[in-house]
Write a protein that holds these residues in place. Structure first.
Motif, short mmCIF file in Angstrom:
data_model
loop_
_atom_site.label_atom_id
_atom_site.label_comp_id
_atom_site.label_asym_id
_atom_site.label_seq_id
_atom_site.Cartn_x
_atom_site.Cartn_y
_atom_site.Cartn_z
N ASN A 1 -0.75 -7.95 -27.96
CA ASN A 1 -1.10 -8.86 -29.07
C ASN A 1 -1.52 -8.07 -30.29
N THR B 1 1.47 -6.68 -32.05
CA THR B 1 2.22 -7.75 -32.72
C THR B 1 1.54 -8.13 -34.03
N ARG C 1 -1.35 -14.85 -26.48
CA ARG C 1 0.05 -14.39 -26.54
C ARG C 1 0.98 -15.60 -26.75
N GLN C 2 0.79 -16.62 -25.92
CA GLN C 2 1.63 -17.81 -26.02
C GLN C 2 1.40 -18.53 -27.34
N LEU D 1 0.53 -17.14 -30.17
CA LEU D 1 1.12 -16.35 -31.25
C LEU D 1 2.60 -16.68 -31.42
N ASP D 2 3.27 -16.95 -30.29
CA ASP D 2 4.69 -17.29 -30.36
C ASP D 2 4.95 -18.55 -31.17
N ARG D 3 3.91 -19.39 -31.29
CA ARG D 3 4.10 -20.66 -32.00
C ARG D 3 3.67 -20.59 -33.46
N LYS E 1 3.98 -18.64 -37.40
CA LYS E 1 4.84 -17.77 -38.22
C LYS E 1 3.95 -16.64 -38.76
#
Ligand SMILES: Nc1nc2c(ncn2[C@@H]2O[C@H](COP(=O)(O)OP(=O)(O)OP(=O)(O)O)[C@@H](O)[C@H]2O)c(=O)[nH]1
Ligand SMILES: [Mg+2]
Ligand SMILES: [Zn+2]
Ligand SMILES: [Zn+2]
Lengths: 117, 218
Positions: B20, B23, B99-100, B102-104, B106
């Protein structure tokens, strides 16, 4: 609840290290006082977290470490049972250091029963 | 038979947290993990932050909540980039949930990400999420002994906020004692007094802005 989240993390680690054909008797965990872990709550959490796994029935030995304190005046480190313990030099501004250990230190396996015929 | 092992119990969490962190760093997002007890004013602080600096910087929010979406709904009035994470029975966010989340989001369109952790002063402190800084939120209404009783957040935080200062005249709260306890547990931490619902949060906004200013120069 707090102990339960640690127990869940521990189960993953222990399963990774425990030999598959052996029975686990207990695990030993070392915890610093910052972590605020209650031994009894930890035991219950472990029971619940290991339910239906290969290591169910095992126990947790919790080694609770004392506070480690640093004296900013005489630059010595010492251990104490209370976080607000003054230094022997008289300093009243000691602060906690390295008191958040949380590690798995040992797995103890059951001795295989010796069969007499 | 004993099998000696020395392994950090939260190793698996910490591994995901480093992913994370990378990223977020690559996306140029400064990330804070906001930790405070239930009702200390975490969501109110976020609302006030949007009011104060929402037009200057792009702020995204991840909210951890046990069961409801109420905090996310409050924040959505201010910010399109809010993601709710229901932790169910968990009393803290872990790196994988973040983590999940962050995927959602921008990430490339954000300067700052604020993670409102589950209301709790103990467990969230031990779980690295990949943040740049932990922020501890206390409030006048909780009593002046809370820093002494929850030393872990005091030690781990980069900045501590004491909220609901407007209530000081109405409750018994020994401000000097609170400050002494904080200074003893963590002599380096900055302690700032705020009042989220009154919009008196300047030291917090300055602190936040100072970090993105730094990031822009690298
Ligand atoms: N007087 C006063 N009340 C405040 C202040 N900040 C927050 N409150 C009140 O405190 C209550 C809780 O605030 P929230 O912002 O929901 O607290 P929270 O920390 O997000 O709560 P959880 O997410 O449920 O843990 C609300 O009724 C707020 O209006 C403040 O600065 N002064
Ligand atoms: Mg909230
Ligand atoms: Zn917890
Ligand atoms: Zn000394």
């Amino acid at each position: 609840m707090h102990e339960f989240s640690l127990a869940t993390s521990l189960v993953d680690l222990v399963l990774k290290h425990c030999p598959q054909d052996e029975e686990l008797e207990s695990i030993t965990v070392e915890a610093g006082p910052m972590r605020g872990i209650d031994p009894q709550a930890m035991q219950w959490a472990w029971q619940a977290a290991t339910d239906n796994t290969a290591i169910t029935g095992s126990k947790v030995e919790l080694i609770q470490q004392p506070w480690k304190l640093h004296c900013p005046d005489c630059h010595t480190d010492f251990v104490a049972n209370d976080m607000f313990t003054n230094c022997s030099c008289g300093c009243q501004k000691t602060n906690p250091i390295d008191s958040d250990t949380l590690r798995l230190v040992r797995l103890t396996l059951k001795e295989p029963a010796t069969l007499c015929t | 038979m004993d099998i000696p092992i020395i392994e950090n119990v939260l190793k698996l969490n910490d591994e995901v947290a480093s992913i994370n962190r990378k990223t977020l760093k690559d996306a140029g997002v400064y990330t804070v993990d906001l930790i405070g007890s239930p009702g200390s004013g975490k969501t109110s602080l976020l609302e006030a932050t949007f009011k104060a600096i929402g037009d200057k910087v792009r702020i995204g929010v991840l909210v951890g909540d046990l069961t409801t979406a109420r905090d996310a709904t409050r924040i959505a009035k201010w910010c399109p980039d809010v993601v709710q994470i229901n932790t169910g029975k968990g009393c803290h966010l872990d790196a994988n949930q973040v983590r999940q989340g962050l995927d959602r989001l921008k990430l490339d369109e954000l300067d700052i990400l604020i993670i409102e952790n589950v209301g709790n002063l103990i467990c969230p402190v031990g779980f690295d999420l990949g943040q740049d800084a932990k922020v501890g939120l206390f409030s006048i209404a909780e009593g002046d002994d809370k820093a002494a009783k929850h030393p872990y957040i005091v030690q781990e935080a980069q900045i501590l906020l004491l909220n609901k200062m407007d209530l000081l005249p109405h409750v018994t709260f020994d401000l000097e004692l609170f400050k002494e306890d904080v200074a003893r547990i963590n002599p380096k931490v900055s302690l700032q007094q705020v009042s989220a619902t009154q919009g008196l949060i300047a030291p917090w906004c300055d602190w936040l802005l100072s970090h993105i200013a730094q990031d822009c120069t690298v």
